[in-house]
Design a protein around this motif. Structure first.
Motif, mmCIF file in Angstrom:
data_model
loop_
_atom_site.group_PDB
_atom_site.id
_atom_site.type_symbol
_atom_site.label_atom_id
_atom_site.label_comp_id
_atom_site.label_asym_id
_atom_site.label_seq_id
_atom_site.Cartn_x
_atom_site.Cartn_y
_atom_site.Cartn_z
ATOM 1 N N PHE A 47 0.834 -1.213 0.000
ATOM 2 C CA PHE A 47 0.000 0.000 0.000
ATOM 3 C C PHE A 47 0.867 1.260 0.000
ATOM 4 O O PHE A 47 0.523 2.262 -0.636
ATOM 5 C CB PHE A 47 -0.918 0.006 1.221
ATOM 6 N N ALA A 48 1.987 1.203 0.685
ATOM 7 C CA ALA A 48 2.860 2.380 0.798
ATOM 8 C C ALA A 48 3.450 2.772 -0.550
ATOM 9 O O ALA A 48 3.433 3.955 -0.918
ATOM 10 C CB ALA A 48 3.974 2.107 1.802
ATOM 11 N N ILE A 49 3.963 1.796 -1.294
ATOM 12 C CA ILE A 49 4.588 2.151 -2.580
ATOM 13 C C ILE A 49 3.533 2.564 -3.597
ATOM 14 O O ILE A 49 3.811 3.352 -4.507
ATOM 15 C CB ILE A 49 5.463 1.008 -3.141
ATOM 16 N N GLY A 50 2.308 2.048 -3.448
ATOM 17 C CA GLY A 50 1.249 2.466 -4.352
ATOM 18 C C GLY A 50 0.754 3.865 -4.064
ATOM 19 O O GLY A 50 0.368 4.600 -4.969
ATOM 20 N N SER A 51 0.773 4.251 -2.800
ATOM 21 C CA SER A 51 0.323 5.587 -2.411
ATOM 22 C C SER A 51 1.353 6.656 -2.752
ATOM 23 O O SER A 51 1.019 7.715 -3.276
ATOM 24 C CB SER A 51 0.016 5.614 -0.910
ATOM 25 N N ASN A 52 2.626 6.367 -2.444
ATOM 26 C CA ASN A 52 3.693 7.331 -2.711
ATOM 27 C C ASN A 52 5.027 6.586 -2.733
ATOM 28 O O ASN A 52 5.616 6.339 -1.681
ATOM 29 C CB ASN A 52 3.705 8.436 -1.653
ATOM 30 N N GLU A 53 5.473 6.236 -3.905
ATOM 31 C CA GLU A 53 6.689 5.424 -4.019
ATOM 32 C C GLU A 53 7.932 6.164 -3.519
ATOM 33 O O GLU A 53 8.791 5.578 -2.865
ATOM 34 C CB GLU A 53 6.904 4.987 -5.471
ATOM 35 N N LYS A 54 8.010 7.453 -3.805
ATOM 36 C CA LYS A 54 9.174 8.219 -3.363
ATOM 37 C C LYS A 54 9.251 8.280 -1.838
ATOM 38 O O LYS A 54 10.331 8.136 -1.255
ATOM 39 C CB LYS A 54 9.116 9.635 -3.944
ATOM 40 N N ALA A 55 8.118 8.480 -1.207
ATOM 41 C CA ALA A 55 8.092 8.495 0.256
ATOM 42 C C ALA A 55 8.450 7.124 0.818
ATOM 43 O O ALA A 55 9.124 7.016 1.846
ATOM 44 C CB ALA A 55 6.711 8.918 0.745
ATOM 45 N N ALA A 56 8.003 6.070 0.120
ATOM 46 C CA ALA A 56 8.314 4.711 0.569
ATOM 47 C C ALA A 56 9.811 4.457 0.524
ATOM 48 O O ALA A 56 10.381 3.816 1.419
ATOM 49 C CB ALA A 56 7.578 3.695 -0.300
ATOM 50 N N VAL A 57 10.470 4.962 -0.503
ATOM 51 C CA VAL A 57 11.928 4.812 -0.614
ATOM 52 C C VAL A 57 12.625 5.533 0.537
ATOM 53 O O VAL A 57 13.568 5.008 1.144
ATOM 54 C CB VAL A 57 12.432 5.357 -1.971
ATOM 55 N N LEU A 58 12.155 6.739 0.847
ATOM 56 C CA LEU A 58 12.774 7.525 1.914
ATOM 57 C C LEU A 58 12.599 6.890 3.290
ATOM 58 O O LEU A 58 13.421 7.105 4.185
ATOM 59 C CB LEU A 58 12.176 8.938 1.923
ATOM 60 N N THR A 59 11.537 6.103 3.468
ATOM 61 C CA THR A 59 11.319 5.437 4.755
ATOM 62 C C THR A 59 12.103 4.136 4.879
ATOM 63 O O THR A 59 12.023 3.466 5.911
ATOM 64 C CB THR A 59 9.828 5.148 4.968
ATOM 65 N N GLY A 60 12.830 3.787 3.827
ATOM 66 C CA GLY A 60 13.680 2.599 3.900
ATOM 67 C C GLY A 60 13.077 1.328 3.359
ATOM 68 O O GLY A 60 13.650 0.234 3.523
ATOM 69 N N ILE A 61 11.928 1.398 2.699
ATOM 70 C CA ILE A 61 11.309 0.208 2.112
ATOM 71 C C ILE A 61 12.107 -0.224 0.887
ATOM 72 O O ILE A 61 12.461 0.598 0.041
ATOM 73 C CB ILE A 61 9.852 0.488 1.723
ATOM 74 N N ALA A 62 12.394 -1.513 0.792
ATOM 75 C CA ALA A 62 13.116 -2.060 -0.372
ATOM 76 C C ALA A 62 12.135 -2.177 -1.536
ATOM 77 O O ALA A 62 11.590 -3.258 -1.821
ATOM 78 C CB ALA A 62 13.728 -3.412 -0.032
ATOM 79 N N VAL A 63 11.904 -1.064 -2.215
ATOM 80 C CA VAL A 63 10.856 -0.979 -3.227
ATOM 81 C C VAL A 63 11.105 -1.944 -4.379
ATOM 82 O O VAL A 63 10.179 -2.614 -4.858
ATOM 83 C CB VAL A 63 10.731 0.467 -3.746
ATOM 84 N N ARG A 64 12.339 -2.048 -4.829
ATOM 85 C CA ARG A 64 12.626 -2.902 -5.981
ATOM 86 C C ARG A 64 12.317 -4.366 -5.680
ATOM 87 O O ARG A 64 11.662 -5.047 -6.477
ATOM 88 C CB ARG A 64 14.089 -2.749 -6.399
ATOM 89 N N ARG A 65 12.804 -4.852 -4.564
ATOM 90 C CA ARG A 65 12.533 -6.245 -4.205
ATOM 91 C C ARG A 65 11.034 -6.467 -3.981
ATOM 92 O O ARG A 65 10.496 -7.525 -4.327
ATOM 93 C CB ARG A 65 13.306 -6.632 -2.949
ATOM 94 N N LEU A 66 10.384 -5.474 -3.413
ATOM 95 C CA LEU A 66 8.961 -5.598 -3.155
ATOM 96 C C LEU A 66 8.177 -5.718 -4.464
ATOM 97 O O LEU A 66 7.238 -6.521 -4.572
ATOM 98 C CB LEU A 66 8.460 -4.391 -2.359
ATOM 99 N N LYS A 67 8.547 -4.924 -5.459
ATOM 100 C CA LYS A 67 7.855 -4.989 -6.751
ATOM 101 C C LYS A 67 8.018 -6.364 -7.389
ATOM 102 O O LYS A 67 7.072 -6.900 -7.991
ATOM 103 C CB LYS A 67 8.397 -3.902 -7.688
ATOM 104 N N ILE A 68 9.188 -6.945 -7.265
ATOM 105 C CA ILE A 68 9.405 -8.281 -7.824
ATOM 106 C C ILE A 68 8.464 -9.286 -7.161
ATOM 107 O O ILE A 68 7.823 -10.101 -7.840
ATOM 108 C CB ILE A 68 10.869 -8.712 -7.648
#
Length: 332
Positions: free
Chosen positions: A205-226
């Motif tokens: 939900f976080a990366i869908g709402s605001n991916e840039k903010a998710a990156v700044l909070t330390g979420i591993a966005v790339r691995r999560l998308k996979i």
């Protein structure tokens, strides 16, 4: 004092009711119930046990794939390859069982292939930053072409020593309920719990709402998308195994154009194509409404050629209502 307590209770109750009434999936559920009631009155065949059994079984396949699509949409992506992944998985299952391998090994191979295809989609989207629409549209052709190559574009209808088990899994029933419907229930509950109570679900939900903010909070966005695209492909693979057992044969046109129905089910159920919103319940009732409409067209003698027009119109209307509602909330 008593009056103040009563007012507080009234406000709380009103807030909860307003919250329920504001959910798109609630109104889709109501529309489905009204459609069932109307068809039961208009026709003599809709409410028969056999027709209801067929309706619930038929929508289960779309709903299972829609669960994965909903997760992808929540993350801000889209997966146009689910129909082809379903076909490829079913073909791998059929080829393995035709060669004499047991059901569990063949189904395992089918799901591994589905996960592999989903991982490719995810890596291309996450690391090469290719738009999901482009990647999954390309995979739509690649996966179906792979199914054609593996089968030499032939129908496979002999499934070896475990054929009866496969047919029971996809076409049988337990306590009068079609097995695909039971599988849908288990998968829907699991998906709902994962989205609501796990860190992975919160991050989706976080990366869908605001991916840039998710990156700044330390979420591993790339691995999560996979993992999101692998999850979508896995559910498409499960649906492929079940549908192979229901149909009793696998051809290379299996799941063709299924993407439209799956996306429609998710969007009608309240998933936001911009990301950050969507529910498991919504995708299930969206798939149910689509199947009810298709069944009603058949029972009322309306040409099946109109099915695509109805599904496409529902997508446009659902997105339009969502945009209007979002605009009102912004203005408010």
């Amino acid at each position: 004092m008593t009056m103040e307590i009563d007012k507080a209770i009234d406000r709380q109750t009103h807030t909860r009711l307003s919250l329920i009434f504001s959910k798109p999936e609630f109104w889709v559920f109501v529309a489905s119930l009204l459609a069932c009631l109307a068809l039961s009155v208009i026709t003599d065949t809709f409410a028969t046990p056999q027709n209801l059994f067929n309706v619930t079984r038929n929508f289960a396949f779309v709903a299972i794939v829609a669960l994965g699509m909903t997760v992808v949409i929540i993350s801000g992506g889209i997966d146009l390859s689910v129909g082809s992944i379903l076909c490829l998985s079913a073909m791998v299952l059929a080829i393995c069982m035709n060669a004499g391998y047991p059901l569990w090994a063949s189904a395992g191979a089918a799901l591994i292939v589905a996960l592999f295809v989903g991982a490719i989609n995810g890596m291309l989207i996450a690391y090469l930053r290719i738009p999901p629409f482009v990647v999954t549209l390309g995979m739509l052709s690649v996966a179906r072409s792979a199914a054609m190559v593996l089968s030499q574009n032939k129908m496979i209808y002999q499934f070896g020593p475990d054929e009866a088990r496969l047919f029971w899994l996809g076409g049988g029933s337990t306590f009068g309920i079609a097995n695909p419907v039971i599988a849908l229930f288990l998968l829907a509950v699991t998906t709902g719990l994962i989205l609501k109570w796990t860190r992975w679900g919160c991050h989706v939900f976080a990366i869908g709402s605001n991916e840039k903010a998710a990156v700044l909070t330390g979420i591993a966005v790339r691995r999560l998308k996979i993992t999101v695209y692998m999850f979508s492909a896995l559910l498409a693979g499960i649906a492929g195994v079940l549908e192979a057992g229901w149909l009793g044969g696998v051809t290379t046109n299996l799941g063709q154009s299924m993407e439209l129905s799956v996306i429609a089910a998710a969007v009608i159920g309240g998933a936001n194509l911009m990301g950050g919103a969507g529910t498991v319940f919504g995708s299930v009732v969206g798939a149910a409404l689509i199947e009810i409409i298709r069944n009603s067209l058949t029972l009322l003698g309306i040409s099946t050629f109109w099915q695509g027009a109805f599904v496409g119109s529902f997508i446009v209307l659902a997105v339009a209502f969502d945009r209007i509602r979002a605009g009102r909330e912004t203005d408010g």
